[in-house]
Motif scaffolding. Structure first.
Motif, short mmCIF file in Angstrom:
data_model
loop_
_atom_site.label_atom_id
_atom_site.label_comp_id
_atom_site.label_asym_id
_atom_site.label_seq_id
_atom_site.Cartn_x
_atom_site.Cartn_y
_atom_site.Cartn_z
N ARG A 9 10.34 -27.23 52.96
CA ARG A 9 10.83 -26.94 51.49
C ARG A 9 12.02 -25.89 51.61
NH1 ARG A 9 6.19 -24.53 49.37
NH2 ARG A 9 7.30 -22.58 49.97
N GLN A 10 11.82 -25.18 52.45
CA GLN A 10 13.10 -24.08 52.51
C GLN A 10 14.34 -24.79 52.92
OE1 GLN A 10 14.00 -21.13 51.82
NE2 GLN A 10 11.77 -20.17 51.21
N ILE A 11 14.25 -25.80 53.94
CA ILE A 11 15.28 -26.29 54.26
C ILE A 11 15.93 -27.39 53.53
CG2 ILE A 11 16.03 -27.78 56.07
CD1 ILE A 11 14.26 -26.20 58.37
N GLU A 12 15.07 -28.03 52.88
CA GLU A 12 15.60 -28.80 51.81
C GLU A 12 16.54 -28.29 50.67
OE1 GLU A 12 14.52 -32.24 51.21
OE2 GLU A 12 16.29 -32.39 49.67
N ASN A 13 16.17 -27.04 50.47
CA ASN A 13 17.07 -26.35 49.47
C ASN A 13 18.04 -25.45 50.10
OD1 ASN A 13 16.00 -27.47 47.05
ND2 ASN A 13 14.14 -26.39 47.61
N TRP A 14 18.46 -25.45 51.25
CA TRP A 14 19.17 -24.25 52.04
C TRP A 14 20.55 -24.83 51.73
CZ3 TRP A 14 17.49 -19.80 53.46
CH2 TRP A 14 18.29 -18.95 53.94
N PRO A 15 21.36 -23.87 51.52
CA PRO A 15 22.71 -24.31 50.84
C PRO A 15 23.65 -24.36 52.15
CG PRO A 15 22.49 -22.12 50.33
CD PRO A 15 21.18 -22.63 51.07
N ILE A 16 23.20 -24.09 53.24
CA ILE A 16 24.07 -24.12 54.65
C ILE A 16 23.65 -25.17 55.36
CG2 ILE A 16 25.17 -23.02 56.41
CD1 ILE A 16 24.42 -20.39 54.84
N PRO A 17 24.52 -26.21 56.29
CA PRO A 17 24.15 -27.24 57.09
C PRO A 17 23.31 -26.51 58.22
CG PRO A 17 26.21 -27.68 56.36
CD PRO A 17 25.90 -26.34 55.90
N VAL A 18 22.10 -27.04 58.50
CA VAL A 18 21.15 -26.37 59.39
C VAL A 18 21.78 -26.72 60.95
CG1 VAL A 18 19.14 -26.95 60.66
CG2 VAL A 18 18.97 -26.85 58.47
N GLU A 19 22.63 -27.71 61.12
CA GLU A 19 23.39 -27.90 62.19
C GLU A 19 23.98 -26.64 62.59
OE1 GLU A 19 23.33 -30.22 59.45
OE2 GLU A 19 24.88 -31.65 60.05
N ASP A 20 24.85 -26.23 61.26
CA ASP A 20 25.80 -24.76 61.57
C ASP A 20 24.75 -23.61 62.22
OD1 ASP A 20 27.65 -26.63 60.48
OD2 ASP A 20 28.12 -25.40 58.90
N LEU A 21 23.75 -23.44 61.87
CA LEU A 21 22.96 -22.44 62.25
C LEU A 21 22.36 -22.74 63.64
CD1 LEU A 21 20.48 -22.09 58.90
CD2 LEU A 21 22.58 -20.61 59.53
N TRP A 22 22.18 -23.90 63.62
CA TRP A 22 21.78 -24.14 65.00
C TRP A 22 22.60 -24.04 66.23
CZ3 TRP A 22 23.27 -29.48 67.64
CH2 TRP A 22 22.59 -29.52 68.96
N ASP A 62 25.07 -21.74 66.27
CA ASP A 62 25.10 -20.49 66.10
C ASP A 62 23.76 -19.76 66.61
OD1 ASP A 62 27.75 -21.10 65.18
OD2 ASP A 62 27.12 -20.29 63.15
N GLY A 63 22.87 -20.64 66.97
CA GLY A 63 21.80 -19.91 67.42
C GLY A 63 20.92 -19.04 66.25
N ARG A 64 21.19 -19.40 65.17
CA ARG A 64 20.57 -18.49 64.09
C ARG A 64 19.62 -19.30 63.33
NH1 ARG A 64 24.26 -16.25 60.08
NH2 ARG A 64 25.38 -18.45 60.26
N LEU A 65 18.88 -20.32 63.58
CA LEU A 65 17.88 -21.25 63.05
C LEU A 65 16.95 -20.22 62.61
CD1 LEU A 65 17.42 -24.47 65.15
CD2 LEU A 65 18.30 -24.30 62.61
N ARG A 66 16.50 -19.11 63.08
CA ARG A 66 15.24 -18.53 62.49
C ARG A 66 15.78 -17.71 61.42
NH1 ARG A 66 11.68 -16.51 67.55
NH2 ARG A 66 10.56 -15.68 65.98
N LYS A 67 17.06 -17.66 61.18
CA LYS A 67 17.25 -16.83 59.74
C LYS A 67 16.65 -17.79 58.76
CE LYS A 67 20.42 -13.78 61.34
NZ LYS A 67 19.38 -12.54 61.70
N ILE A 68 16.11 -18.83 58.71
CA ILE A 68 15.67 -19.61 57.46
C ILE A 68 14.13 -18.70 57.52
CG2 ILE A 68 14.87 -21.67 56.66
CD1 ILE A 68 17.19 -22.98 58.45
N PRO A 69 13.82 -18.55 56.19
CA PRO A 69 12.49 -18.24 56.12
C PRO A 69 11.70 -19.06 56.21
CG PRO A 69 13.78 -17.59 54.27
CD PRO A 69 14.57 -18.40 55.11
N GLY A 70 10.64 -18.84 57.20
CA GLY A 70 9.35 -19.89 57.69
C GLY A 70 9.65 -20.66 58.75
N VAL A 71 10.76 -20.54 59.39
CA VAL A 71 11.43 -21.22 60.61
C VAL A 71 11.06 -19.94 61.75
CG1 VAL A 71 13.21 -22.17 62.04
CG2 VAL A 71 12.90 -22.82 59.60
N GLY A 72 10.14 -20.13 62.66
CA GLY A 72 9.91 -19.26 63.66
C GLY A 72 10.33 -19.85 64.97
N GLU A 73 9.68 -19.44 65.88
CA GLU A 73 9.97 -19.98 67.43
C GLU A 73 9.67 -21.45 67.48
OE1 GLU A 73 7.99 -17.85 70.40
OE2 GLU A 73 8.90 -18.83 72.08
#
Length: 582
Positions: free
Chosen positions: A35-48, A50-61
């Motif tokens: 649900r968080q990712i569905e509404n996340w305004p920034i492309p998840v690929e970008d976060l990935w 930059d190694g920042r995937l876990r910035k998204i609430p609910g995304v852990g290791e």
DNA sequence: GCCGTTTTCGGCCCGACTGTTTTCAGTCG
């Protein structure tokens, strides 16, 4: 942007875990992340990257690893394993109202059912009764659920549901004794489509309200009746839930039934951390169960240490954190709107005359109205040639209005192949305002359409990009377009993007409008695209969408005074061609 | 599987209605 795709992947995992009967909290964790990712305004690929995937609430290791694996290899081993155990088709069964994960799994394990048609067959064949806790009523329920599913054309557009809801509220208010009545759920949050309609009533005595509700002429079927909650189906197959609460729980119930679910869960977690409990009757102290708030919604939020959150923001997209820090945005309101930036007249395919639509806008209290009839390339809409545009301008100049109102002479140009427009580029400076949009070649490839729009914008002649993705809600998907690239181009030429407020379109959608402002600093332009005076009223849907995008007055072009708007146009045009001045 | 203004372990939102049942599991929102 692949956020939806990744959200879907995680959602599938969550559903399969649920079917499998895995640890409930593990399943919830996947659903939350989805649900968080569905509404996340920034492309998840970008976060990935930059190694920042876990910035998204609910995304852990664990979940971060699975996302990374999927982005690297286009597959997810964990999901593949799950699919070996539980057939994906079972997810279909769960779509039948009344069939949840437990029943779906039992149907599969005991009777080998994994499709809706097989389910229907075995219900009719009486095989269901061999299963525990399933009797005649359950059979009827499931058949009715299947029927509903077949007839359902999906969610109902906001623009259809809102007038229906307003009518029913008015009716109930007149026919029975009640203190308050309010539409809740996704409709109060002004989501672009709604699943069902939630009504909340406060009354000392629920019974007469229930009776009035289930005997309304619109009622085709009563799905459930209880002392405080009933559900009906209208003849137009709209499901309506009515809940009655005592007046001292009004605020708590309003909060609870407005949702979203994610927002509510967040609030209740917040309550627990402060040794409180939140439900639809109020906010209670855990120590002595004393009621701390409940009469008003404001009281609930305040007692939790939060600013009151406008319903449009309640999607658990950062609004709870902002409310804690007391820094919620001052959202744009209908009364901030000083004009409509996109309308049509009978000169092209509109129904009413220039004078009629202008006077209607003036009566609405606007300071200005932009007439933007179609240009010649759109033959089906009776698009205007250059000569006819000049005639239209003469007519416009001959009309007289009150001193506080002005009509701007605009155009909705067509973005043709290779990004050309209907007229030679230099002629567009003649118009007070230039909108341009795609009306043909909707099935071109992503690259073609994106480049086409980028070229048109790069000409510097387009002030506003009209209905940027071309979608018609429930009827036509957005065309393939790399909206981020379009936004970047718009920024480079200072162009605004439209929020087309027609409830059929609502284009840009909320999440994209938020990105346009947050990431690209763009201005958004609300345009009703009215083809009749009546449609000028759809502005409220666009304002609601802008609010859902967290927009403040300064982000919305229509809140500008006429002077400010004209300055913006002049500056924008001068920036793109220093020789042009008006 | 996630997460921390008591916690790196031990929690994880809450209640109405239904059906088939004698006390509750399943579904829904």
């Amino acid at each position: 942007m692949r956020n939806s795709e990744i959200a879907q992947l995680l959602g599938t995992i969550a559903s399969l875990l649920e079917l499998k009967g895995e640890n409930r909290f593990k399943q919830i964790a996947y659903a939350d992340a989805a649900r968080q990712i569905e509404n996340w305004p920034i492309p998840v690929e970008d976060l990935w990257k930059d190694g920042r995937l876990r910035k998204i609430p609910g995304v852990g290791e664990g979940i971060a690893k699975k996302i990374a694996e999927y982005l690297e290899t286009e597959r997810c081993g964990f999901l593949e394993e799950l699919k070996e155990e539980i057939p994906l088709e079972l997810l279909e069964l769960e779509k039948v109202p009344g069939v949840g994960p437990k029943l779906a799994l039992m149907l599969y394990q005991e009777l080998g059912i994994c499709s809706i048609s097989a389910l229907e067959e075995s219900v009719r064949g009486g095989q269901l009764r061999s299963l525990p806790r399933l009797g005649q009523k359950s059979e009827q329920n499931i058949l009715r659920g299947i029927e509903t599913l077949y007839k359902q054309s999906g969610r109902i557009p906001l623009g259809v549901a809102m007038p229906v809801a307003e009518g029913i509220v008015a009716q109930l208010r007149n026919t029975c004794a009640l203190q308050e009545i309010q539409v809740c759920g996704s409709l109060r949050r002004w989501k672009e489509t709604i699943g069902d309609l939630d009504l909340l009533v406060s009354a000392m005595d629920a019974e007469p309200v229930m009776k009035a509700f289930i005997t309304m002429p619109e009622v085709a079927q009563i799905l459930g009746v209880g002392p405080t909650k009933s559900t009906i189906l209208t003849s137009s197959r709209l499901q309506i839930d009515l809940r009655v609460v005592p007046p001292d729980s009004w605020g708590a119930a309003l909060q609870y039934f407005t949702g979203s679910q994610a927002h509510n869960v967040h609030l209740r977690e917040l309550a627990i951390r402060q040794r409180m409990k939140l439900n639809e009757y109020g906010l209670f102290s855990m120590e002595d169960n004393q009621k701390l708030a409940g009469e008003t919604e404001e009281g609930i939020y305040q007692t939790l240490g939060l600013e009151w959150v406008p319903p449009e923001l309640r999607e658990d997209q950062g609004e709870v954190e902002a409310a804690q820090k007391k820094c919620l945005p001052r959202l744009v309101e209908l009364k901030d709107i000083r004009g409509d930036l996109h309308t049509h007249t009978e000169w092209s395919d509109g129904r009413d005359s220039l004078a009629e639509i202008a006077r209607a806008a003036e009566r609405m209290g606007y300071q200005y109205l932009v007439i933007s009839d179609h240009a010649q390339a759109l033959g089906v809409a009776n698009g205007l040639t250059w000569e006819r545009f000049l005639q239209q301008r003469s007519e416009l100049r001959s009309l007289e209005f009150g001193s506080g109102f002005q009509v701007l002479w605009g155009v909705e140009a067509n973005i043709l192949n290779e990004g050309r427009l209907d007229f030679p580029l230099d002629s567009f400076v003649t118009f007070d305002l230039v909108l341009a949009g795609i009306h043909s070649g909707l099935s071109q490839t992503r690259i073609q359409i994106t480049q086409r729009v980028a070229r048109a914008l790069s000409s510097g002649r387009v002030d506003i990009l009209a209905h940027p993705t071309g979608r018609l809600i429930g009827k036509r998907n957005p065309f393939e377009i790399e909206i981020g690239e379009v936004m970047a181009t718009a920024r480079s030429v200072g162009a605004a993007l439209e929020i087309n407020t027609s409830p059929e379109r609502l284009d840009l959608k909320d999440i994209d409008a938020r990105t346009a402002r947050d990431k690209f600093g763009l201005k958004l332009a609300l345009g009703t695209d009215a083809h009749s005076t009546k449609s000028l009223e759809t502005m409220r849907y666009g304002v609601a969408l802008a609010r859902r995008a967290w927009l403040e007055p300064r982000d919305v072009l229509n809140t500008f005074t006429l002077r400010e708007l004209c300055d913006w146009i002049v500056r924008r045009r001068a920036q793109n061609n220093p020789l042009i001045s008006r």
